[in-house]
Design a protein around this motif. Structure first.
Motif, PDB file in Angstrom:
ATOM      1  N   ILE A  16       0.295  -1.440   0.041  1.00  0.00           N
ATOM      2  CA  ILE A  16       0.051  -0.033  -0.198  1.00  0.00           C
ATOM      3  C   ILE A  16       0.702   1.579  -0.090  1.00  0.00           C
ATOM      4  O   ILE A  16       1.889   1.177   0.499  1.00  0.00           O
ATOM      5  CB  ILE A  16      -1.013   0.408   1.558  1.00  0.00           C
ATOM      6  CG1 ILE A  16      -0.371  -0.192   2.507  1.00  0.00           C
ATOM      7  CG2 ILE A  16      -1.953  -1.024   1.276  1.00  0.00           C
ATOM      8  CD1 ILE A  16      -1.259  -0.020   4.407  1.00  0.00           C
ATOM      9  N   HIS A  20      -1.882   4.719  -3.358  1.00  0.00           N
ATOM     10  CA  HIS A  20      -2.973   3.500  -3.582  1.00  0.00           C
ATOM     11  C   HIS A  20      -2.814   2.113  -2.492  1.00  0.00           C
ATOM     12  O   HIS A  20      -1.816   1.630  -2.329  1.00  0.00           O
ATOM     13  CB  HIS A  20      -2.466   2.912  -4.568  1.00  0.00           C
ATOM     14  CG  HIS A  20      -1.888   3.440  -6.035  1.00  0.00           C
ATOM     15  ND1 HIS A  20      -2.739   4.066  -6.981  1.00  0.00           N
ATOM     16  CD2 HIS A  20      -0.942   4.137  -6.290  1.00  0.00           C
ATOM     17  CE1 HIS A  20      -2.942   4.953  -7.762  1.00  0.00           C
ATOM     18  NE2 HIS A  20      -1.409   5.105  -7.462  1.00  0.00           N
ATOM     19  N   ARG A  21      -4.613   2.505  -2.224  1.00  0.00           N
ATOM     20  CA  ARG A  21      -5.306   1.729  -0.042  1.00  0.00           C
ATOM     21  C   ARG A  21      -5.953   0.904  -1.354  1.00  0.00           C
ATOM     22  O   ARG A  21      -6.039   0.143  -2.192  1.00  0.00           O
ATOM     23  CB  ARG A  21      -4.985   3.152   0.378  1.00  0.00           C
ATOM     24  CG  ARG A  21      -3.889   3.796   0.853  1.00  0.00           C
ATOM     25  CD  ARG A  21      -3.987   4.062   1.658  1.00  0.00           C
ATOM     26  NE  ARG A  21      -4.092   3.763   3.156  1.00  0.00           N
ATOM     27  CZ  ARG A  21      -3.705   3.721   3.681  1.00  0.00           C
ATOM     28  NH1 ARG A  21      -2.056   4.098   3.486  1.00  0.00           N
ATOM     29  NH2 ARG A  21      -3.565   2.971   5.136  1.00  0.00           N
ATOM     30  N   PHE A  22      -6.703   0.129  -0.243  1.00  0.00           N
ATOM     31  CA  PHE A  22      -8.045  -0.064  -0.599  1.00  0.00           C
ATOM     32  C   PHE A  22      -9.152  -0.593   0.542  1.00  0.00           C
ATOM     33  O   PHE A  22      -8.592   1.393   1.776  1.00  0.00           O
ATOM     34  CB  PHE A  22      -7.757  -1.586  -0.676  1.00  0.00           C
ATOM     35  CG  PHE A  22      -6.987  -2.601   0.727  1.00  0.00           C
ATOM     36  CD1 PHE A  22      -7.516  -3.061   1.642  1.00  0.00           C
ATOM     37  CD2 PHE A  22      -5.543  -2.587   1.288  1.00  0.00           C
ATOM     38  CE1 PHE A  22      -7.281  -3.943   2.952  1.00  0.00           C
ATOM     39  CE2 PHE A  22      -5.126  -3.235   1.873  1.00  0.00           C
ATOM     40  CZ  PHE A  22      -5.592  -3.267   2.903  1.00  0.00           C
ATOM     41  N   ALA A  26     -13.605  -3.356  -1.077  1.00  0.00           N
ATOM     42  CA  ALA A  26     -12.752  -4.160  -2.221  1.00  0.00           C
ATOM     43  C   ALA A  26     -12.969  -6.030  -1.281  1.00  0.00           C
ATOM     44  O   ALA A  26     -12.856  -6.935  -1.937  1.00  0.00           O
ATOM     45  CB  ALA A  26     -11.138  -4.505  -1.403  1.00  0.00           C
ATOM     46  N   GLY A  47      -5.805  -2.281  -9.406  1.00  0.00           N
ATOM     47  CA  GLY A  47      -4.710  -0.947  -8.150  1.00  0.00           C
ATOM     48  C   GLY A  47      -4.160  -1.832  -7.959  1.00  0.00           C
ATOM     49  O   GLY A  47      -3.480  -2.840  -8.226  1.00  0.00           O
ATOM     50  N   ILE A  50      -5.594  -6.152  -4.383  1.00  0.00           N
ATOM     51  CA  ILE A  50      -5.975  -6.350  -3.461  1.00  0.00           C
ATOM     52  C   ILE A  50      -7.025  -7.628  -3.490  1.00  0.00           C
ATOM     53  O   ILE A  50      -7.697  -8.448  -3.164  1.00  0.00           O
ATOM     54  CB  ILE A  50      -6.807  -5.082  -2.761  1.00  0.00           C
ATOM     55  CG1 ILE A  50      -7.774  -6.073  -0.938  1.00  0.00           C
ATOM     56  CG2 ILE A  50      -7.475  -4.583  -3.084  1.00  0.00           C
ATOM     57  CD1 ILE A  50      -6.806  -6.981  -0.199  1.00  0.00           C
ATOM     58  N   ASN A 113     -13.901  -2.990  -8.951  1.00  0.00           N
ATOM     59  CA  ASN A 113     -13.991  -2.599  -7.934  1.00  0.00           C
ATOM     60  C   ASN A 113     -14.035  -0.982  -8.941  1.00  0.00           C
ATOM     61  O   ASN A 113     -13.020  -0.680  -8.871  1.00  0.00           O
ATOM     62  CB  ASN A 113     -13.105  -2.628  -6.606  1.00  0.00           C
ATOM     63  CG  ASN A 113     -13.805  -1.649  -5.567  1.00  0.00           C
ATOM     64  OD1 ASN A 113     -15.087  -0.299  -6.600  1.00  0.00           O
ATOM     65  ND2 ASN A 113     -13.545  -1.918  -5.009  1.00  0.00           N
TER      66      ASN A 113
END
Length: 247
Positions: A16, A20-22, A26, A47, A50, A113
């Protein structure tokens, strides 16, 4: 850009960064899709990977294409695969535009997503990466469904999440691409709140018939942070049994 890793359990790690995380969506999408063991899968708008990692961890399908257009996110995707168990090597990273990408063989399942906001809707995020992730600048829901239509085998499934206000757009895009909506589930923070997320499954070449499933609640009763179903989705019970592992 600084990268760190978050532990997903069972040896899986996701890379991460600030860009760009989540989020919870997800986990909800991966659980809703429920890949089968031999499925050939693609995760669009992947992304940092994830959803692909969660599908690999929980269902171990035959292979998973993880398609991402942003180079920084793609680098994190590669790092996530490298940091995870050998089973994650079935995730095939693809740096490219889903509007131009077609797999070598027809697929059983596609997850996505996608960006939730229509281009020009609301206040756009400040960074380029956030704009692409949240607004339909690089792709639209129609582009996602068009990619799914040329990539899925007959009877293959497309599973996506989006905001409730985009439900009509999702159904329209699916049907224009011969993907029939088959399942709908709404996600609520608690039993007193309106839905903040929708989960939709469509079947390529399917006949008209849609099942509306029971609502999913994030919070539990009596002030609990998570409902029993969210504990299962987050696999909190398994994490509690793993010595030395934390989320």
């Amino acid at each position: 850009m600084t990268h760190t890793y978050e532990n997903l359990g069972f040896g899986y790690k996701v890379c991460i960064s600030e860009a760009h995380r989540f989020g919870t969506d997800a986990f909800l999408l991966a659980d809703f899709a429920k890949a089968r063991h031999k499925d050939r899968v693609a995760d669009l708008c992947s992304g940092n990977g994830i959803v692909a990692l969660l599908l690999s961890r929980d269902y171990q399908p035959g292979l998973i294409y993880a398609v991402e257009i942003q180079p920084e996110a793609y680098t994190q995707l590669e790092k996530s695969i490298e940091a995870s168990p050998d089973e994650a090597e079935k995730i095939i990273p693809v740096l490219g535009d889903l509007k131009e990408w077609t797999p070598e063989e027809k697929l059983d399942l596609i997850t996505c997503n996608p960006p939730y906001k229509a281009e020009g809707a609301g206040i756009q995020s400040e960074t380029d990466s956030a704009v692409i992730a949240r607004h339909e600048t690089a792709c639209t829901i129609y582009d996602v469904c068009e990619c799914a239509a040329r990539s899925l085998k007959y009877g293959g499934r497309l599973c996506i999440c989006n905001r409730p206000e985009r439900l009509a757009d999702v159904f329209e895009a699916m049907r224009k691409n011969k993907i029939e909506p088959k399942r709908l589930r709404t996600v609520h923070k608690d039993k007193s709140s309106e839905p903040w997320l929708i989960l939709v499954e469509g079947k390529f070449g399917g006949s008209p018939f849609m099942r509306i499933e029971s609502p999913l609640f994030i919070k539990g009763e009596n002030g609990e942070s998570y409902s029993e179903e969210m504990k299962r989705i987050y696999r909190l019970y398994e994490f509690q049994r793993q010595d030395g592992e934390e989320r």
